[in-house]
Design a protein around this motif. Structure first.
Motif, PDB file in Angstrom:
ATOM      1  N   GLN A 170     -21.978 -24.465  11.757  1.00 34.15           N
ATOM      2  CA  GLN A 170     -21.736 -24.420  13.037  1.00 34.15           C
ATOM      3  C   GLN A 170     -20.815 -23.064  13.496  1.00 34.15           C
ATOM      4  OE1 GLN A 170     -22.544 -26.689  16.394  1.00 34.15           O
ATOM      5  NE2 GLN A 170     -23.197 -28.773  14.803  1.00 34.15           N
ATOM      6  N   HIS A 284     -28.136 -30.967  15.508  1.00 30.06           N
ATOM      7  CA  HIS A 284     -28.082 -30.127  15.585  1.00 30.06           C
ATOM      8  C   HIS A 284     -29.297 -29.151  15.150  1.00 30.06           C
ATOM      9  CE1 HIS A 284     -26.335 -26.117  13.487  1.00 30.06           C
ATOM     10  NE2 HIS A 284     -26.157 -25.679  14.767  1.00 30.06           N
ATOM     11  N   ARG A 291     -30.567 -25.734  20.821  1.00 28.00           N
ATOM     12  CA  ARG A 291     -29.414 -26.588  21.034  1.00 28.00           C
ATOM     13  C   ARG A 291     -30.149 -27.859  21.657  1.00 28.00           C
ATOM     14  NH1 ARG A 291     -24.698 -27.652  18.970  1.00 28.00           N
ATOM     15  NH2 ARG A 291     -23.836 -25.152  18.176  1.00 28.00           N
TER      16      ARG A 291
END
Ligand code: NAD
Ligand code: MG
Length: 399
Positions: A170, A284, A291
């Motif tokens: 991420q 995720h 999202r």
């Protein structure tokens, strides 16, 4: 070392996603099922698999309505067939049926089987060329080069589900990969973080699986207690991200709120934070590159107040250094480390050896087995089988 490119075609995961959940009855599988259940319009389940728990698999299948429900253990076939009679869900059993089901074309496979037992089905899913969300870190530890080669050959995107690797994914700026100085994998320290070695010598399986922050399967819970889990994750990170092993650090963080970090050359350190709930990294991946909403408890940092960090203690927890040495000595050594660890953890859970014997026997196995390089699946299978025999004999002899 090959590096995964997270460059799959996002169109592949837009709209209603067709999913296979391998290891559906486990901790990762049931967390995934929970998210799917809450978002019925977003997902269409094609395949559910389990090892031998026909009852739980049938309950999930009646609810999620896959086309196929598979048990790896042929002895569980009749029970599953009876439980799903009249549903129209196709039932099959055996390792080959599992691999064939994993080949079923889907938009995304959740690889949630534990251990090297999940390798063949993960490779079959990869060969479809869509997206594989990988929880099963042992696949990378025991045959990482083969897994990545298969991804490259099929154009498959591998998304990390392990919370640390998902956190890094991420905050990892692919376009600035050359400016990444370090990856910092956080570790809770497990249930024995503050225990002395003599205390750990008396640890029971029940104590070892009682993780302070995470609710997980028994094998990974024991790995967290020995901290071999962080060793396996170090190897996993080295395969997933273009960062040299000496630039991957481990940092103990007992609250499990900061899930990992990436440090850049300008002095910035980017972290991903979240509650210790696997539904966050799973969501995720399920929604990637978008999202999705989850019901997880939100972080209340004011209530948490303090986040603690400390260096890992290599003397009390030698597993991380052992894994690092295996990583540096080649893919045969990481396969040996994995197989020895799987046998030792199961032997501990079966009350055949003590807690400290787990890492000790892994270390001894690494000394005894000639870890030749793995270039093919046959190389892997031969080394994996040989290693298990050696560790089993250490378990039998007790030293
Ligand atoms: P688990 O023991 O709860 O579940 C394992 C699943 O795999 C079950 O569905 C089981 O039926 C199936 N399975 C077991 N042996 C099998 C075999 N021989 N053949 C086919 N299926 C088999 O394990 P888990 O905690 O869900 O972990 C799964 C994987 O995810 C592990 O590799 C673990 O390291 C990784 N992981 C788990 C968590 C977590 O929170 N549980 C977090 C990060 C990574
Ligand atoms: Mg993890």
């Amino acid at each position: 070392m090959a590096v995964t490119e997270f460059s799959g075609d996002p169109r592949a995961v837009q709209g209603c996603r067709r999913l296979s959940i391998l290891g559906a009855t486990g901790s990762i599988g049931t967390s995934t099922a929970d998210l799917v259940r809450r978002n019925p319009e977003a997902f269409d389940v094609a395949v559910l698999t389990a090892n031998r728990n026909a009852a739980d698999l049938a309950t999930l299948a009646r609810e999620l309505r896959p086309e196929l429900a598979i048990v790896a253990d042929p002895e569980a076939y009749t029970e599953l067939q009876e439980l799903l009679a009249g549903t129209g869900i196709e039932v099959a059993a055996g390792p080959q049926a599992l691999v064939e089901a994993a080949r079923e074309p889907v938009d995304m496979t959740i690889a949630g089987i534990v251990g090297a037992a999940g390798l063949d089905s993960a490779l079959a899913a990869i060969q479809q060329g869509t997206v594989v969300a990988l929880a099963n870190k042992e696949c990378l530890v025991c045959a990482g080069d083969l897994v990545l080669e298969a991804c490259h050959a099929a154009g498959t995107t591998l998304l990390p589900l392990d919370s640390e690797h998902n956190a890094i994914f991420q905050v990892f700026e692919t376009e600035n990969a050359a400016d990444v100085e370090k990856l910092v994998l956080t570790a809770s320290g497990g249930p024995f973080r503050t225990w002395t070695r003599p205390q750990m010598a008396t640890a029971t399986p029940d104590q070892a699986v009682a993780h302070p922050n995470w609710d997980m399967g028994r094998k990974i819970s024991v790995d967290s207690a020995t901290m071999m889990n962080k060793g396996l994750e170090l190897i996993e990170a080295a395969y997933l991200f273009p960062v040299a092993s000496e630039n991957i650090d481990v940092l103990v963080h007992p609250q499990s709120v900061v899930h990992s970090m990436v440090a850049y050359t300008d002095g910035s350190m980017l972290a991903q934070l979240g509650p210790p709930d696997m539904r966050v990294p799973i969501a995720h991946a399920l929604a990637w590159p978008a999202r999705m909403k989850t019901p997880v408890e939100r972080l209340d940092l004011a209530a948490i107040g303090t986040l603690d960090f400390e260096a890992p203690d290599d003397e009390r927890f030698p597993a991380i250094a052992l894994a690092r040495a295996a990583l540096d000595s080649g893919n045969g050594s990481t396969a040996v480390l994995n197989a020895a660890n799987e046998v030792a953890v199961q032997s501990f859970l079966d009350n055949l050896i003590g807690f400290l014997d787990i890492t000790k026997f892994v270390e001894k196995t690494l000394e005894l087995v000639q870890a030749s390089p793995i270039r093919t699946l046959d190389d892997f299978r031969a080394l994996d089988t040989e290693t298990r025999v050696v560790t089993e004999s250490l378990v039998k002899s007790g030293s």
